[in-house]
Design a protein around this motif. Structure first.
Motif, PDB file in Angstrom:
ATOM      1  N   ASP A   1       0.796  -1.236   0.000  1.00 53.72           N
ATOM      2  CA  ASP A   1       0.000   0.000   0.000  1.00 53.72           C
ATOM      3  C   ASP A   1       0.829   1.287   0.000  1.00 53.72           C
ATOM      4  O   ASP A   1       0.282   2.371   0.174  1.00 53.72           O
TER       5      ASP A   1
ATOM      6  N   ALA B   1      -3.512   5.823   2.062  1.00 56.82           N
ATOM      7  CA  ALA B   1      -3.394   4.653   2.944  1.00 56.82           C
ATOM      8  C   ALA B   1      -2.740   4.973   4.284  1.00 56.82           C
ATOM      9  O   ALA B   1      -2.724   4.124   5.187  1.00 56.82           O
TER      10      ALA B   1
ATOM     11  N   THR C   1      -4.649   4.057   7.277  1.00 54.66           N
ATOM     12  CA  THR C   1      -4.684   2.698   7.844  1.00 54.66           C
ATOM     13  C   THR C   1      -3.657   2.519   8.963  1.00 54.66           C
ATOM     14  O   THR C   1      -3.627   1.467   9.603  1.00 54.66           O
TER      15      THR C   1
ATOM     16  N   SER D   1       4.696   0.854  10.805  1.00 51.81           N
ATOM     17  CA  SER D   1       4.573   0.542   9.380  1.00 51.81           C
ATOM     18  C   SER D   1       5.393  -0.689   9.006  1.00 51.81           C
ATOM     19  O   SER D   1       5.518  -1.013   7.832  1.00 51.81           O
TER      20      SER D   1
END
Ligand code: FRU
Length: 681
Positions: free
Chosen positions: A272, A525, A528, A677
């Motif tokens: 992503d 993204a 998220t 991440s």
């Protein structure tokens, strides 16, 4: 030859030369103190050298730490030392870099915790502050410097040796550049963990780093939602592409030290463009001809050649180690599985005429004008940065098409990392320059006819100090995505204290603004990354100050109602405590947005500015992403400010608005905690 060689290549070369010098044996053990632990002092004598001399300390070897090493200097070439009190042990002061020697403190009982300020050269074997047990000479903990003179505080948990007779040893066995180490303000017990202002020091230092796992959470300075190397150094992002559905991120990388060195390409991929999975190092330089050989694989780019992942990069050959070689050539390597690459094939063996300042960083693209492969290569000559252009039908045989673009002498002498791409009906050229010691990420918007780019306007991509070597790619959704090295060649790199340096900025989506500037916003993204519920404040008037919340990995989205704001300046304090903060200020009258790190903690003290235009309804939207050692600010109209900031204290994590005189009308402010991440599979 080129600008970047000056600061870091020479130093690294010196480090590698030093690496061939054998280590001298550790000092002999001291006799155990006969009176037993009860009689031991609770800490070293003269722990901050405040006597102005080496009282309580013993020179045990060499000349590096003569009495002249106790210094009252408050500043060096790069700014303040940030020492404590009037004196500190500056390993350079007595006899320069080439002197070696050791210095021992008096004996004391190991406390539960010990902390000290350290700076000077990075070399874990030859430059150390060590905790040594008197009984057997065992070196219990060691810490090296950071290739900077500004002090950082290292905190050690010494509980395992509590009560044992120990002393500190300062070791300098390194000659040449950064061949010294500095020490100040040794603290024990509660004072080791807490400063005199009551705030708690962040726990930094190589002894605190996890070694068995890639645990990114243990390190208070390590960004949680930015790509960083687990160990060693990274700079430019390379080879960006979405390939077989996954976003590819390569980085200029030196795994051997948190400093620039023989360049490799680190590799990560992502579903992503936000969450990154670490992959094996993709490209490895040849075995060095000697310890000073910095030959390596420099920056480059990637394309999909009918299913084959194809990268072009600069093969850098260090002519100091390989006299007569061509320093910069272009090579191509390919991969069919996306992780293992063929060895390189040379495709351009000589720079074209007019490349005196350098010839590097090939950016491949499929040219919509004539359907051919093109390659833009950074260069410069006679005080002007420029970009060369090549054309090919097979990515192997390249014909020189001439100069794609050239500066007028006011925008740097060498354009690094060029990138040309179409965007919203125009063409954009990105390039990186060094101007008067300042690294800048520049761009131009204009037209392109298949061989020449004509600029219509110029700009700075990000007003902050820590965006460099940006590279973009078009993803499968048709977005133009970009990331950049979230640092630059002049930056201090405090994270060296923890064994790594460098981070990549959040991936950003590029667009042209209504008034023709190059705008950017974090990729969608990023949403998220939210790791918990948001806190929202709506329609509030702030007079004085208002804390929105806390956190060292957070996102604040806010809309200021400027029509109902009477304060001249609105201030947002980030990473804030009573002692320090990274400060974002908006000046209503001028539209100037300033990011100020002058009292942010460790790192580069600076003020960075951009211009933010309010929306037609008089509101100003800000999207602020705070990670453990970074701040990225995006305005509603596409401007950005990015800076690294390294707080000293654990308490420095508040997010709060303040106003001087007058009121701020907050339409909304939403604070969201963001998670890691890092993808582990
Ligand atoms: C830009 C740069 C490039 C070079 C690379 C070396 O930051 O200087 O021009 O390819 O870094 O690591």
């Amino acid at each position: 030859m080129s600008r970047w060689k000056a600061p870091h290549t020479t130093l690294l070369a010196a480090a590698l030369v030093a690496a061939s010098i054998p280590l001298t044996a550790p000092l002999p053990a001291r006799a155990a103190t006969p009176a037993g632990p009860a009689a031991l002092a609770s800490g070293p004598a003269n722990p901050g050298f405040e006597t102005g001399d080496l009282t309580g300390w013993t020179v045990t070897e060499g000349t590096a730490f003569g009495p002249g090493a106790v210094s009252t200097a408050t500043t060096y070439w790069g700014g303040p030392f940030h020492h404590r009190g009037g004196h500190h042990l500056w390993g350079y002061a007595a006899a320069g870099d080439d002197a070696t020697g050791t210095l021992a403190s008096s004996t004391f009982a190991a406390p539960t915790r010990l902390s000290f300020l350290v700076s000077g050269g990075w070399d874990p074997e030859r430059l150390q502050v060590a905790l040594v047990r008197d009984a057997d000479g065992a070196r219990l903990l060691t810490q090296t410097g950071i290739d900077d003179e500004a002090y950082l505080r290292v905190v050690w948990d010494t509980t395992p040796w509590r009560g044992q007779a120990v002393h500190l040893e300062v070791v300098d066995r390194k000659t040449g550049g950064w061949g010294h180490i500095n020490l100040d303000d040794v603290r024990v017990g509660d004072a080791a963990a807490r400063d005199d202002n009551g705030l708690t020091f962040r726990t930094l230092g190589q002894a605190n780093q996890p070694t068995a796992t890639r645990d990114h959470t243990a390190d208070p300075l390590r960004p949680q939602f930015h790509y960083t190397p687990y160990q060693g150094w990274i700079n430019d992002p390379n080879g960006l592409i979405q390939w077989r559905g996954r976003h590819q991120l390569f980085s200029q990388h030196y795994p051997g030290a948190p400093k620039w060195g023989p360049m490799h390409w680190a590799h990560a991929d992502s579903p992503d463009a936000v969450h990154w999975r670490e992959l094996p190092v993709a490209l490895t330089p040849p075995v060095p001809a000697g310890p000073a050989d910095n030959s390596g694989i420099f920056s480059g780019s990637a394309v999909d050649d009918d299913g084959t992942l194809t990268v072009a990069y600069t093969r850098f050959t260090d002519t100091a180690a390989h006299p007569g070689a061509t320093p910069e050539t272009v090579e191509i390597a390919t991969s069919t599985d996306g992780t293992t690459f063929t060895s390189g094939t040379e495709v351009i063996s000589q720079p074209p005429p007019g490349s005196a300042a350098g010839f590097r960083d090939p950016k491949l693209f499929r040219d919509p004008v004539d359907g051919r492969w093109k390659m833009a290569v950074g260069s410069g000559d006679a005080g002007r940065g420029k970009v060369h252009l090549y054309a090919s039908d097979d990515l192997r045989t390249w014909t020189y098409s001439g100069v794609l673009a050239e500066g007028d002498g006011t925008t740097g002498t060498m354009w690094e990392c060029p990138d040309l791409f179409p965007l919203d009906g125009k063409w954009v050229l990105l390039y990186s320059t060094n101007e008067g010691g300042q690294s800048l990420q520049r761009y131009a918007v204009g037209t392109y006819d298949g061989s020449r780019f004509t600029a219509e306007r110029h700009g700075i991509l990000d007003g902050g100090g820590d965006i460099y070597a940006a590279q973009s790619y078009r993803d499968d959704a048709g977005r133009r995505l970009m990331t950049a090295w979230m640092s630059d060649w002049n930056a201090k790199e405090p994270t060296r204290i923890d064994g790594w340096a460098g981070a990549q900025a959040l991936h950003r989506e590029l667009f042209l603004t209504a008034d023709g500037r190059l705008g950017q916003r974090p990729v969608a993204a990023v949403d998220t990354l939210a790791s918990g519920p948001s806190t929202t404040v709506e329609d509030k008037t702030v007079q004085g100050s208002r804390r929105i919340g806390r956190g060292d990995a957070v996102r604040l989205r806010t809309v200021l109602d400027l029509t109902r704001t009477t304060a001249d300046t609105v201030t947002l304090r980030l990473k804030a405590s009573a002692a320090e903060a990274t400060v974002l200020r908006y000046e209503k009258a001028t539209g100037t947005l300033t990011l100020d790190t002058t009292n942010a903690g460790y790192g580069t003290p600076a003020t960075y500015t951009t211009h933010a235009v309010p929306a037609a309804d008089g509101t100003l939207a800000l999207d602020v992403l705070v990670d453990r050692s970074s701040v990225e600010v995006f305005t509603g109209d596409g401007a950005a400010l990015t800076a690294r900031a390294y707080p000293r204290y654990r308490e420095s994590d508040a997010v709060e608005f303040t106003t001087g005189s007058g009121r701020l009308r907050l339409k909304s402010a939403t604070l969201t905690p963001l998670g890691s991440s890092v993808l582990t599979d």
